[in-house]
Design a protein around this motif. Structure first.
Motif, short mmCIF file in Angstrom:
data_model
loop_
_atom_site.label_atom_id
_atom_site.label_comp_id
_atom_site.label_asym_id
_atom_site.label_seq_id
_atom_site.Cartn_x
_atom_site.Cartn_y
_atom_site.Cartn_z
N ASP A 78 49.13 50.89 35.32
CA ASP A 78 48.59 50.56 36.64
C ASP A 78 47.07 50.40 36.56
O ASP A 78 46.40 51.08 35.77
CB ASP A 78 48.94 51.66 37.65
CG ASP A 78 50.44 51.80 37.85
OD1 ASP A 78 51.11 50.76 37.94
OD2 ASP A 78 50.93 52.95 37.91
N ARG A 79 46.51 49.54 37.39
CA ARG A 79 45.06 49.36 37.47
C ARG A 79 44.49 50.54 38.25
O ARG A 79 44.90 50.80 39.37
CB ARG A 79 44.71 48.04 38.14
CG ARG A 79 45.16 46.82 37.34
CD ARG A 79 44.83 45.53 38.08
NE ARG A 79 43.39 45.35 38.23
CZ ARG A 79 42.61 44.78 37.32
NH1 ARG A 79 43.13 44.34 36.18
NH2 ARG A 79 41.31 44.64 37.52
N SER A 123 40.77 53.12 38.95
CA SER A 123 39.38 53.49 38.74
C SER A 123 39.17 54.90 39.26
O SER A 123 39.91 55.38 40.14
CB SER A 123 38.44 52.51 39.45
OG SER A 123 38.74 52.41 40.83
N GLY A 134 43.85 47.71 42.63
CA GLY A 134 44.53 48.84 42.03
C GLY A 134 44.33 50.11 42.82
O GLY A 134 44.13 50.12 44.03
N SER A 165 35.58 49.61 42.71
CA SER A 165 36.55 48.57 42.39
C SER A 165 37.43 48.25 43.58
O SER A 165 37.80 49.14 44.34
CB SER A 165 37.42 49.03 41.22
OG SER A 165 38.46 48.12 40.97
#
Length: 328
Positions: A55-56, A58, A15, A12
């Motif tokens: 929060d974003r 991965s 974030g 990703s």
């Protein structure tokens, strides 16, 4: 603080990217009641805490397509954490047996495999690494390569979260800490980590060493004695919140997430890390961790939980003329 590389597989691109282990904590309580299972692993806990805060985030990890692995994915997914598809790489999901003492502290016994099929590309503005994943080979080499290959301007967070039973010889571990700390904007460790890595050193001397290596901000948590947060521009001691401790599982990971969350909301805290900025970072992280220690297992706060605690603390401190916590 890092440079751009080329050989890797993508993840990703927005974030926070967390790279590290996810496992199942098998918790044996001090009172002898039936053991329970919880999703754990320090990096996974950091990802969970960031997701809970909105929060974003991965996670690039190593789990198996078995009941425990799917439980990990479901649990993290409930907080909005995206699991990179390459993470499904093991035959059996790792576990950690956590024996809880009467004071709430935890002693761990591990059954862990840590290997990554490829080096992840870091395209995210923030990346966090640490714990078992930073030391156990062969996956540790991929972790270090990912950080070294990250683009300039990437904010790097590192928490060694030392597990002596797994990481082997101390001097080798110190060399790995040096390599990662030199690339990191934020280094967080506990006083127990510091004592294992640098036996007999005062906390301030440990902070000095890591800053001299190249770390931007260093935070050392000290349990009920609070935390020391330092940079080359200043140093502060942040008191611990006065709460009833249920257990300390996940508290340090929530502290790390609190530091990252603060920076996401105000990047200037790292650009000018003077005493005021360091105190803001430390208070925000301490407030988040204080909520986790009041709960069983790694159960970090939501944004609403954190804001409620911060407001309550501000009221208490206002009544006595103190300074309230820094909130975002």
């Amino acid at each position: 603080m890092t440079s751009q590389g080329s050989d890797a597989t993508g993840v990703s691109d927005d974030g926070v990217l967390v790279i590290g282990e996810a496992l199942i904590d098998i918790v044996v309580p001090a009172d002898g009641r039936r053991q329970t299972e919880h999703v754990g692993g320090s990096p996974a806990n950091v990802a969970l805490a960031l997701g809970r805060l909105g929060d974003r985030v991965s996670l690039f990890t190593a789990i198996a397509d078995d009941p425990r692995g799917r439980r990990i994915a479901d649990h993290l997914g409930s907080a909005g954490v995206a699991i990179d598809p390459a993470s499904w790489s093991l035959d059996r999901t790792s576990t950690a047996l956590a024996r809880i003492a009467a004071d709430g502290s935890a002693r761990y016994e591990f059954d862990v495999t840590w290997t990554l099929p490829e080096v992840p590309i870091v395209r995210n503005p923030v990346v966090h690494v640490g714990s078992i994943a930073a030391f156990v080979r062969p996956g540790a080499e991929a972790v270090l390569a990912a950080i070294r290959n990250a683009p300039n301007g990437t904010v790097v967070s590192f928490d060694p979260n030392i597990r002596p039973a797994l990481i082997g010889e101390r001097l080798s571990a110190v060399m790995q800490v040096d390599a990662l700390a030199a690339l990191a904007d934020i280094v967080k460790l506990s006083d127990e980590d510091a004592e294992w890595l640098y036996p007999g050193w005062e906390i301030d001397a440990v902070v000095d060493r890591l800053l001299a290596i190249g770390a931007g901000v260093v935070a050392v948590t000290m349990g009920g004695d609070g935390a020391i947060v330092g940079s080359t521009s200043g140093r502060v001691t942040v008191p611990a919140a006065r709460v009833q401790v249920r257990d300390t599982v996940g508290a340090g990971d929530t502290f790390s997430a609190g530091l990252i969350d603060a920076v996401l909301r105000d990047p200037h805290l790292l650009l000018t890390p003077d005493a005021e900025a360091l105190a803001a970072l430390g208070r925000h992280a301490t407030a988040a961790a204080a909520i986790t220690v009041q709960r069983a297992g790694a159960d970090p706060p939501t944004r609403r939980d954190l804001l409620r605690a911060v407001r309550a603390d501000a009221v208490r401190r206002g009544m006595t003329g103190g300074v309230g916590l820094f909130a975002f």
